[in-house]
Write an enzyme that holds these catalytic residues in place. Structure first.
Site, PDB file in Angstrom:
ATOM      1  N   HIS A   1      40.745 -19.183  29.259  1.00 46.68           N
ATOM      2  CA  HIS A   1      40.319 -17.801  29.030  1.00 46.68           C
ATOM      3  C   HIS A   1      40.320 -17.444  27.550  1.00 46.68           C
ATOM      4  O   HIS A   1      39.490 -16.661  27.096  1.00 46.68           O
ATOM      5  CB  HIS A   1      41.250 -16.853  29.793  1.00 46.68           C
ATOM      6  CG  HIS A   1      40.823 -15.424  29.757  1.00 46.68           C
ATOM      7  ND1 HIS A   1      39.589 -15.013  30.204  1.00 46.68           N
ATOM      8  CD2 HIS A   1      41.466 -14.301  29.329  1.00 46.68           C
ATOM      9  CE1 HIS A   1      39.478 -13.700  30.053  1.00 46.68           C
ATOM     10  NE2 HIS A   1      40.610 -13.249  29.521  1.00 46.68           N
TER      11      HIS A   1
ATOM     12  N   SER B   1      38.123 -11.673  25.887  1.00 45.90           N
ATOM     13  CA  SER B   1      38.576 -11.025  27.113  1.00 45.90           C
ATOM     14  C   SER B   1      38.058  -9.585  27.193  1.00 45.90           C
ATOM     15  O   SER B   1      36.859  -9.345  27.059  1.00 45.90           O
ATOM     16  CB  SER B   1      40.103 -11.094  27.196  1.00 45.90           C
ATOM     17  OG  SER B   1      40.567 -10.680  28.459  1.00 45.90           O
TER      18      SER B   1
ATOM     19  N   ASP C   1      37.788 -21.254  32.625  1.00 45.53           N
ATOM     20  CA  ASP C   1      38.322 -19.907  32.841  1.00 45.53           C
ATOM     21  C   ASP C   1      37.714 -19.307  34.096  1.00 45.53           C
ATOM     22  O   ASP C   1      36.494 -19.245  34.241  1.00 45.53           O
ATOM     23  CB  ASP C   1      37.988 -19.025  31.631  1.00 45.53           C
ATOM     24  CG  ASP C   1      38.300 -17.554  31.880  1.00 45.53           C
ATOM     25  OD1 ASP C   1      39.254 -17.262  32.629  1.00 45.53           O
ATOM     26  OD2 ASP C   1      37.586 -16.704  31.320  1.00 45.53           O
TER      27      ASP C   1
END
Length: 453
Positions: free
Chosen positions: A430, A182, A374
């Site tokens: 994600h 991320s 994601d």
């Protein structure tokens, strides 16, 4: 099990981890037992603080778990959770650590842990770091020391590592990889460059840096946000006529600052927002649930704070959902702050693409992987910036397998002694290891062993 019970479970576990340590050395503690886990831990867990900055005014907290295979031989990973401001505990108990919560067998105030059979500590030593100050248990001794930026955070991480290795000299020869997912797509390349430059000028101690790994990494503001449109089209969220229209009218500026003087583009951007606003972006196949304190995004801007981990979402108290929602397991911020949204943080790095380009001139290994469902940081944009590095193709696009089944697709690039592997994780979200733990363990094991995926 209620949301409040889950909160108590996590809080009690953390407190016991910190304060019921059996063996203490300086600012490090060896934790042998945890409430909710029967018997001694079958792995070595150390927690502690390392001071960085002038007069050590920033105290960074870490969890260090030795490899369950061969600590003296296996690689060492520094894991940086996203955010900024999300605790390393997220990565430990929800992604790649050896413990996970056993929700089915937990009740009331009695937390229960179980072993994660797909922990990356099966093949590597891992440091999970709470950073910057104000994240998890990391803190500063002065208000000014809480002020941080992308570049300052990276510098403090580098200092942390050097000081950690001075205490743990027995790991100096282990291959070192800087890792995260991320928003760590910003921090990781900066830290890698700092270590590389430090080694070249003789900083002590020399770190045995071999490369870096990144999952669904935030990399480039414009590219990451605008790639949501082609991603949505590829996943059948948009019809072809509309996709052709928004491409023609917006010329690539779909989500990030569409031209307000272009009415056709503004219209298409509004339609795109309307059609996708009810999608759970972290994994588009999972349900999106009601949560509070999250205003609807402005279609003309892209807020970098939207990359603060989705786990810090807050389930609605006014309309409780009957459907299962992933972040029901993560609790709310009233009792345990998973991701600190109130950091005094300056975003001073817009893109790390040039950092990757600079690193490609050195002898490092890089693994970039993307959960292919994601929509926060779509694989489409990640693949695009990798292609922009203009590396030589070493291995063309092909499937990779786990247990005889396609686990995703991969492509390898090289430039002299630099090798970059890009991999998608089929069905991953994600935080890909959370969604596809078996596949991601196989991926990291093969890559760390220098085998093709």
């Amino acid at each position: 099990m209620t949301s409040n019970s889950l909160l108590r479970l996590k809080i009690l576990s953390i407190l016991y981890l910190l304060f019921l340590s059996i063996k203490s050395v300086d600012s490090q503690w060896i934790v042998n037992r945890l409430p909710g886990f029967d018997g001694d831990l079958p792995f070595t867990l150390e927690t502690g603080y390392i001071g960085v900055g002038e007069n050590d005014e920033v105290q960074l907290f870490y969890y260090f778990i030795e490899s369950e295979r061969s600590p003296k031989d296996d690689p060492l990973l520094l894991w940086l959770t996203g955010g900024p401001g999300c605790s390393g505990l997220c990565g430990l108990v929800f992604e790649i650590g050896p413990l996970q919560f056993n929700y089915i067998n937990s009740s009331g105030n009695k937390p229960t842990f179980e072993l994660n059979p797909y922990s990356w500590t099966k093949v590597a030593n891992i440091i999970f770091l709470d950073q910057p100050a104000g994240t998890g248990f990391s803190y500063a001794t002065s208000p000014e020391a809480y002020n941080v930026s992308d570049t300052l955070a990276a510098a403090k991480i580098y200092t942390f590592l050097k000081k950690w290795f001075i205490v743990h000299t027995n790991f100096l020869t282990n291959p070192l990889y800087i890792s995260g997912d991320s928003y760590s797509g910003i921090a990781v390349p900066l830290v890698v460059e700092l270590i590389s430059n430090g080694n070249e000028v003789g900083h002590y101690p020399p770190l045995n840096l071999q490369g870096y790994t990144l999952g669904n990494p935030y990399t480039y503001l414009v590219n990451d946000s605008n790639s949501k449109v082609p991603f949505a089209y590829r996943k059948a969220l948009l019809p072809r006529p509309f996709y052709e229209s928004i491409k023609r009218n917006c010329k690539g500026q779909y989500v990030y600052n569409p031209d307000p003087s272009n009415p056709k583009c503004v219209h298409d951007a509004m339609v795109f927002q309307a059609w996708t606003k009810d999608i759970y972006l972290a994994q588009i196949l999972e349900p999106k649930c009601e949560h509070k304190l999250h205003p609807k995004p402005n279609i003309t801007t892209f807020n970098r704070r939207s990359l603060i981990r989705f786990r810090d979402s807050h389930p609605s108290t006014s309309k409780p959902s009957k459907r299962w929602c992933r972040y029901d397991n993560y609790g709310t911020k009233e009792e345990w702050l998973r991701c600190n949204r109130s950091l005094s943080y300056t975003y001073d790095i817009e893109s790390t693409v040039e950092y990757h380009r600079n690193l490609s001139k050195k002898a490092y290994l890089a693994l970039i992987y993307s959960g292919d469902h994601d929509m926060y940081v779509p694989y489409v944009g990640t693949n695009e910036w990798i292609e922009s590095l203009n590396l030589t193709i070493q291995d063309e696009w092909r499937p990779w397998f786990v247990q005889g089944q396609v686990a995703g697709y991969t492509k390898m690039y090289k430039q002299e002694r630099y090798y970059l592997t890009f991999a998608t994780v089929k069905g991953g979200g994600h935080t890909a290891p959370e969604y596809k733990p078996e596949q991601c363990l196989a991926m990291i094991d093969r890559w760390l062993s220098h085998y093709p995926l």
